[in-house]
Design a protein around this motif. Structure first.
Motif, mmCIF file in Angstrom:
data_model
loop_
_atom_site.group_PDB
_atom_site.id
_atom_site.type_symbol
_atom_site.label_atom_id
_atom_site.label_comp_id
_atom_site.label_asym_id
_atom_site.label_seq_id
_atom_site.Cartn_x
_atom_site.Cartn_y
_atom_site.Cartn_z
ATOM 1 N N ASP A 9 -6.300 1.361 -7.702
ATOM 2 C CA ASP A 9 -7.704 1.055 -7.413
ATOM 3 C C ASP A 9 -8.590 2.287 -7.243
ATOM 4 O O ASP A 9 -9.765 2.267 -7.593
ATOM 5 C CB ASP A 9 -7.801 0.269 -6.101
ATOM 6 N N GLU A 25 -3.623 2.923 -3.757
ATOM 7 C CA GLU A 25 -3.824 1.498 -3.901
ATOM 8 C C GLU A 25 -3.978 0.924 -2.490
ATOM 9 O O GLU A 25 -3.300 1.342 -1.573
ATOM 10 C CB GLU A 25 -2.594 0.901 -4.604
ATOM 11 N N ALA A 26 -4.903 -0.028 -2.330
ATOM 12 C CA ALA A 26 -5.123 -0.662 -1.032
ATOM 13 C C ALA A 26 -4.665 -2.114 -1.104
ATOM 14 O O ALA A 26 -4.975 -2.812 -2.072
ATOM 15 C CB ALA A 26 -6.599 -0.600 -0.680
ATOM 16 N N LYS A 27 -3.931 -2.533 -0.101
ATOM 17 C CA LYS A 27 -3.427 -3.914 -0.066
ATOM 18 C C LYS A 27 -3.528 -4.433 1.347
ATOM 19 O O LYS A 27 -3.202 -3.722 2.304
ATOM 20 C CB LYS A 27 -1.950 -3.953 -0.470
HETATM 21 MG MG LIG Z 1 -5.888 -3.284 -4.462
#
Ligand SMILES: [Mg+2]
Ligand SMILES: [Mg+2]
Lengths: 185, 185
Positions: free
Chosen positions: A68, A81-83
């Protein structure tokens, strides 16, 4: 002082919004330049109406080939990446897609600073985890999730705050120090 | 040796295709990870037909806030914009948008390696120019273009070839050496 009793972590933002706001802060303050990548779209048909801007009339979502976010901080390449999960005890690894894991591994090989930001939204807890730990767990057979304990052990926890909303570069500073110690050996 | 008389620069590719192909080569060979950023699109309406993938029915082009390409090479953050012109004597500066110039300046401040790849397509000549030179020229009053001579003087010329099609990282290697000399002073 006036803000003492206000919970700034509770402004109804999701993790992505918190990160976007933090990136805006970092960019404005000339601390780092990090952008979210646009969603890749395959454009098939565009109309150009008179006296009005172009309208995309047919398009399809394409498979993303990267994470992202990426950007630059003190000369270092950042990629992450962010989750987020509502789960209170585990982070399901299926939240990551194979192409994201592969991309993080590729960037690691090029000496990028690669990580994930995991949000346990029900707990309002946020962790910056080195990509190496995520990649290893992801490829581990029969491992479907990380326990909260594992995430705690492998990560630097970030407290959400006022400005920036999610000061994740604090964790990156510590990754950079570790790397310097390692490089000097 | 067998390829001696074949002009590989003449396979009907435009500059962007040449760079994309080069990036694929660099990625496959684990030399660098550089991706083109997707075109930013504001999605308004999506249909989800049964037994078929989602179709975007209404969307608009958004203003880009960055350059076309970024990535990581030997731990360095790379950021660049690619532009081509059919003009044989000048490169018109209006090819650059203000947001691209601002973004390059922001990344330079963070010690990224920032540059442009300028293609004089009629001449089949390609130049890697440090962003600092472009930024300076862009803000110069009454300066509407760079002469070919200026581009030659400020840039490293890249010969298109077989694999990669446009070996632009050769120029970056020399930027990195210059920076090391500078940092050691
Ligand atoms: Mg993400
Ligand atoms: Mg371009």
């Amino acid at each position: 002082r006036r803000h003492k009793n206000i919970n700034f972590s509770d402004r109804g933002m999701n993790l992505e919004q918190m990160i976007n706001e933090s990136n805006k802060y970092y960019r404005t303050k000339e601390i780092a330049v990090v952008h979210k990548k646009p969603t890749p779209v395959q454009i098939v048909k565009v109309d150009y109406p008179k006296r009005s801007r172009a309208v995309i009339k047919e398009a399809y979502f394409r498979q993303e080939s990267t994470t992202d976010y990426n950007g630059v901080y003190k000369g270092y390449y950042l990629d992450f990446e962010a989750k987020e999960t509502k789960n209170k005890t585990n982070f399901p690894l299926k939240n990551f897609h194979e192409h994201q894991i592969i991309h993080l591994a590729e960037c690691l090989k090029q000496k990028g600073i690669c990580f994930t930001i995991i949000g346990f939204t029900s707990l309002k807890r946020y962790f910056v985890t080195p990509a190496s730990a995520i990649i290893k767990a992801w490829w581990t057979k029969d491992k479907s999730s990380l326990t909260l304990k594992e995430v705690e052990d492998w990560s630097i926890e970030i407290k959400s705050g006022f400005q920036p909303t999610l000061p994740y570069l604090k964790a990156i500073d510590s990754f950079i120090s570790d790397r310097k110690i390692h490089d000097d050996k």
